[in-house]
Design a protein around this motif. Sequence first.
Motif, PDB file in Angstrom:
ATOM      1  N   LYS A  11       0.859  -1.217  -0.243  1.00 45.44           N
ATOM      2  CA  LYS A  11      -0.148   0.009   0.064  1.00 45.44           C
ATOM      3  C   LYS A  11       0.934   1.345   0.105  1.00 45.44           C
ATOM      4  O   LYS A  11       0.508   2.182  -0.703  1.00 45.44           O
ATOM      5  CB  LYS A  11      -0.903  -0.014   1.144  1.00 45.44           C
ATOM      6  CG  LYS A  11      -1.902  -1.055   1.012  1.00 45.44           C
ATOM      7  CD  LYS A  11      -2.884  -1.199   2.342  1.00 45.44           C
ATOM      8  CE  LYS A  11      -3.674  -0.030   2.356  1.00 45.44           C
ATOM      9  NZ  LYS A  11      -4.712  -0.450   3.726  1.00 45.44           N
ATOM     10  N   ASP A  26      -7.792   0.475  -0.463  1.00 41.82           N
ATOM     11  CA  ASP A  26      -8.543  -0.575  -0.156  1.00 41.82           C
ATOM     12  C   ASP A  26      -7.758  -1.838  -0.654  1.00 41.82           C
ATOM     13  O   ASP A  26      -7.538  -2.049  -1.771  1.00 41.82           O
ATOM     14  CB  ASP A  26      -9.826  -0.706  -0.618  1.00 41.82           C
ATOM     15  CG  ASP A  26     -10.848  -1.812  -0.363  1.00 41.82           C
ATOM     16  OD1 ASP A  26     -10.491  -2.692   0.367  1.00 41.82           O
ATOM     17  OD2 ASP A  26     -12.020  -1.814  -0.731  1.00 41.82           O
ATOM     18  N   GLU A  27      -7.578  -2.848   0.254  1.00 38.60           N
ATOM     19  CA  GLU A  27      -6.445  -3.968  -0.032  1.00 38.60           C
ATOM     20  C   GLU A  27      -7.557  -4.974  -0.594  1.00 38.60           C
ATOM     21  O   GLU A  27      -6.733  -6.012  -1.340  1.00 38.60           O
ATOM     22  CB  GLU A  27      -5.867  -4.708   1.238  1.00 38.60           C
ATOM     23  CG  GLU A  27      -6.875  -5.005   2.134  1.00 38.60           C
ATOM     24  CD  GLU A  27      -6.449  -5.446   3.597  1.00 38.60           C
ATOM     25  OE1 GLU A  27      -6.430  -6.610   4.076  1.00 38.60           O
ATOM     26  OE2 GLU A  27      -5.844  -4.526   4.233  1.00 38.60           O
ATOM     27  N   ASP A  28      -8.654  -4.878  -0.728  1.00 37.64           N
ATOM     28  CA  ASP A  28      -9.330  -5.682  -1.488  1.00 37.64           C
ATOM     29  C   ASP A  28      -9.952  -5.293  -2.930  1.00 37.64           C
ATOM     30  O   ASP A  28     -10.505  -5.809  -3.737  1.00 37.64           O
ATOM     31  CB  ASP A  28     -10.648  -6.223  -0.718  1.00 37.64           C
ATOM     32  CG  ASP A  28     -10.363  -7.125   0.591  1.00 37.64           C
ATOM     33  OD1 ASP A  28      -9.480  -7.851   0.545  1.00 37.64           O
ATOM     34  OD2 ASP A  28     -10.895  -6.845   1.716  1.00 37.64           O
ATOM     35  N   GLU A  29      -9.358  -4.114  -3.352  1.00 39.00           N
ATOM     36  CA  GLU A  29      -9.794  -3.228  -4.501  1.00 39.00           C
ATOM     37  C   GLU A  29      -8.810  -4.057  -5.523  1.00 39.00           C
ATOM     38  O   GLU A  29      -7.677  -4.539  -5.225  1.00 39.00           O
ATOM     39  CB  GLU A  29      -9.465  -1.842  -4.466  1.00 39.00           C
ATOM     40  CG  GLU A  29      -9.570  -1.309  -5.748  1.00 39.00           C
ATOM     41  CD  GLU A  29     -11.226  -1.107  -6.049  1.00 39.00           C
ATOM     42  OE1 GLU A  29     -11.629  -1.376  -7.343  1.00 39.00           O
ATOM     43  OE2 GLU A  29     -11.826  -0.724  -5.180  1.00 39.00           O
TER      44      GLU A  29
END
Length: 82
Positions: A11, A26-29
């Motif tokens: 990130k 957002d780490e899930d994007e």
Amino acid sequence: MTKEEVIMLIKEEIAVVINQEPNSIDEDEVLLRIGISSVQILKIINRLRKKLVVDISPVALFEYKTISAFANYLHQSMKEVV
């Protein structure tokens, strides 16, 4: 290094490229939806290779499409090296 630390490192590298705060990412994007070009992805991979001292295939970012999935891949790769 924990998976969470790897996520934060990714990130931070992305944040520099897109000029945002790491915590706003957002780490899930899906990585390509964040606004990073393929050239920028290669630069990020090269910096991560040096920082993590692990071989990273450029194809990995296309196989592991989110930061979380990519971090898991890196974390597992780091464990295999040790």
